[in-house]
Design a protein around this motif. Sequence first.
Motif, mmCIF file in Angstrom:
data_model
loop_
_atom_site.group_PDB
_atom_site.id
_atom_site.type_symbol
_atom_site.label_atom_id
_atom_site.label_comp_id
_atom_site.label_asym_id
_atom_site.label_seq_id
_atom_site.Cartn_x
_atom_site.Cartn_y
_atom_site.Cartn_z
ATOM 1 N N UNK A 1 0.837 -1.196 0.000
ATOM 2 C CA UNK A 1 0.000 0.000 0.000
ATOM 3 C C UNK A 1 0.873 1.247 0.000
ATOM 4 N N UNK A 2 0.369 2.294 -0.667
ATOM 5 C CA UNK A 2 1.041 3.591 -0.678
ATOM 6 C C UNK A 2 0.050 4.681 -0.317
ATOM 7 N N UNK A 3 0.562 5.742 0.318
ATOM 8 C CA UNK A 3 -0.286 6.902 0.582
ATOM 9 C C UNK A 3 -0.181 7.883 -0.580
ATOM 10 N N UNK A 4 -0.841 9.033 -0.473
ATOM 11 C CA UNK A 4 -0.863 9.990 -1.572
ATOM 12 C C UNK A 4 0.491 10.649 -1.801
ATOM 13 N N UNK A 5 1.424 10.448 -0.902
ATOM 14 C CA UNK A 5 2.773 10.951 -1.100
ATOM 15 C C UNK A 5 3.693 9.936 -1.745
ATOM 16 N N UNK A 6 3.156 8.737 -2.059
ATOM 17 C CA UNK A 6 3.965 7.682 -2.656
ATOM 18 C C UNK A 6 4.785 6.898 -1.663
ATOM 19 N N UNK A 7 4.524 7.095 -0.356
ATOM 20 C CA UNK A 7 5.281 6.415 0.694
ATOM 21 C C UNK A 7 4.622 5.076 1.025
ATOM 22 N N UNK A 8 5.417 4.020 1.177
ATOM 23 C CA UNK A 8 4.894 2.707 1.556
ATOM 24 C C UNK A 8 4.278 2.776 2.956
ATOM 25 N N UNK A 9 3.091 2.225 3.093
ATOM 26 C CA UNK A 9 2.380 2.224 4.369
ATOM 27 C C UNK A 9 2.922 1.097 5.237
ATOM 28 N N UNK A 10 3.021 1.350 6.532
ATOM 29 C CA UNK A 10 3.561 0.359 7.466
ATOM 30 C C UNK A 10 2.563 -0.775 7.696
ATOM 31 N N UNK A 11 3.040 -1.827 8.366
ATOM 32 C CA UNK A 11 2.225 -3.020 8.556
ATOM 33 C C UNK A 11 0.953 -2.790 9.347
ATOM 34 N N UNK A 12 1.020 -1.983 10.414
ATOM 35 C CA UNK A 12 -0.163 -1.736 11.233
ATOM 36 C C UNK A 12 -1.285 -1.089 10.448
ATOM 37 N N UNK A 13 -0.958 -0.025 9.699
ATOM 38 C CA UNK A 13 -1.961 0.648 8.887
ATOM 39 C C UNK A 13 -2.402 -0.220 7.708
ATOM 40 N N UNK A 14 -1.496 -1.017 7.170
ATOM 41 C CA UNK A 14 -1.840 -1.880 6.042
ATOM 42 C C UNK A 14 -2.890 -2.914 6.430
ATOM 43 N N UNK A 15 -2.761 -3.479 7.628
ATOM 44 C CA UNK A 15 -3.757 -4.440 8.092
ATOM 45 C C UNK A 15 -5.106 -3.760 8.299
ATOM 46 N N UNK A 16 -5.089 -2.523 8.769
ATOM 47 C CA UNK A 16 -6.334 -1.759 8.918
ATOM 48 C C UNK A 16 -6.957 -1.487 7.559
ATOM 49 N N UNK A 17 -6.132 -1.142 6.572
ATOM 50 C CA UNK A 17 -6.632 -0.894 5.216
ATOM 51 C C UNK A 17 -7.219 -2.167 4.620
ATOM 52 N N UNK A 18 -6.557 -3.300 4.832
ATOM 53 C CA UNK A 18 -7.091 -4.574 4.357
ATOM 54 C C UNK A 18 -8.462 -4.846 4.964
ATOM 55 N N UNK A 19 -8.589 -4.555 6.249
ATOM 56 C CA UNK A 19 -9.869 -4.757 6.928
ATOM 57 C C UNK A 19 -10.946 -3.851 6.331
ATOM 58 N N UNK A 20 -10.613 -2.594 6.050
ATOM 59 C CA UNK A 20 -11.588 -1.664 5.492
ATOM 60 C C UNK A 20 -11.922 -2.014 4.047
ATOM 61 N N UNK A 21 -10.947 -2.547 3.302
ATOM 62 C CA UNK A 21 -11.195 -2.933 1.916
ATOM 63 C C UNK A 21 -12.257 -4.021 1.812
ATOM 64 N N UNK A 22 -12.320 -4.888 2.814
ATOM 65 C CA UNK A 22 -13.303 -5.968 2.803
ATOM 66 C C UNK A 22 -14.737 -5.459 2.836
#
Length: 363
Positions: free
Chosen positions: A284-305
């Motif tokens: 995952x990347x944010x709007x700045x092109x920075x790779x998102x860390x694991x904690x936020x990535x798991x939250x994003x995966x949860x929200x994507x569902x």
Amino acid sequence: MELLQCHLKCLSRDLLTDIMARLDGSTLASAACTCSDLLGIAREQSLWKQLCHSTWPSTALKEAQHLISSSAMDGFDRLYADSYPLILHDKVAKNIPALTHISPSNFASFIDVYYSDQCILSRVLDGIPSSGDFCEDDETSDLMRWLLSCPFTLVLLDVGHDEGTGDGNELHPANNQYDHHQILAPHFMSFVHTDHCNELLKRLRLSWVLLDKKRGRAVNLSSWKPLLVKKIWATDGDYEIHFGCIVPVEESVLPHKLAKCLILARCNLAENGYLGWKEISMHFEDTGGVHVCGGKSLTILNQALYCLRSNSRLMVEEGYQQFEELKQEMIRKKKLKETIADWLCLSFEVAIFITFGYYILPI
């Protein structure tokens, strides 16, 4: 309607089942709405199981069938309904269950790659490799902190990866030891045209279905069609193909409430005209092109569902373009701020130099 029911009564249930088994998912769902007889047939899980297996051959693998049957998924009809439409980028889903504990083992991925409508690669990932050893209740463990704070990359395939090298900031599967020929031999395809980027853009397709085994939800994180294809001359002419989607998230997760799920595929063209895979990964990347860390990535995966979905792949591409435009605008503003800051620093230094020369040097 009465005429339809009359004709249906003339057909045996086995014949109707055989006819409906030839329909795609949308047509099967529409047929189920016409009358109670077809609705009863359409509820048969064998039809939806066959549809899932034909749409995503990875779900027919033995490991995948075990994961699906042991999960909280209601049935293959739910799996198809969740995974066939793609994520909409413009609305944040409501009533998303919060992640009380980070549980990487709850996620499973089914990945399929197609070329000219023929499946050329199918893989299953159970959990998030390299994180299966930690206990979700141990929030102070070193592995837990590493998972939450380091850049998140879920690697499906990496021919060039050598365990024991690297900086340790990416999540690599521990069992990613495939034989080189085993990877490449089943997945060859000949090119006819000289413009290989256009060929890949037109013919290559990828699906990445994520399953939450505990909650029985699924989502397709891919754009199905490539969003970008480019040739990397620095790596002996490898081709880099981007798939993915834009996931709307809460402001507490990312400030601009958008995350780009980037599925990166890298392949090369052999001298005999065949294509070989070198890497398939997701992050995952944010709007700045920075790779998102694991904690936020798991939250994003949860929200994507729980995101809203659409069958329109054009809307997915529009969301990707809007994200890239926002990203470029942010980069432009950042450079402008840096330029202004540089000019201010330079002006301050010049002012100090002039002041120093005025008071120190003799008149």
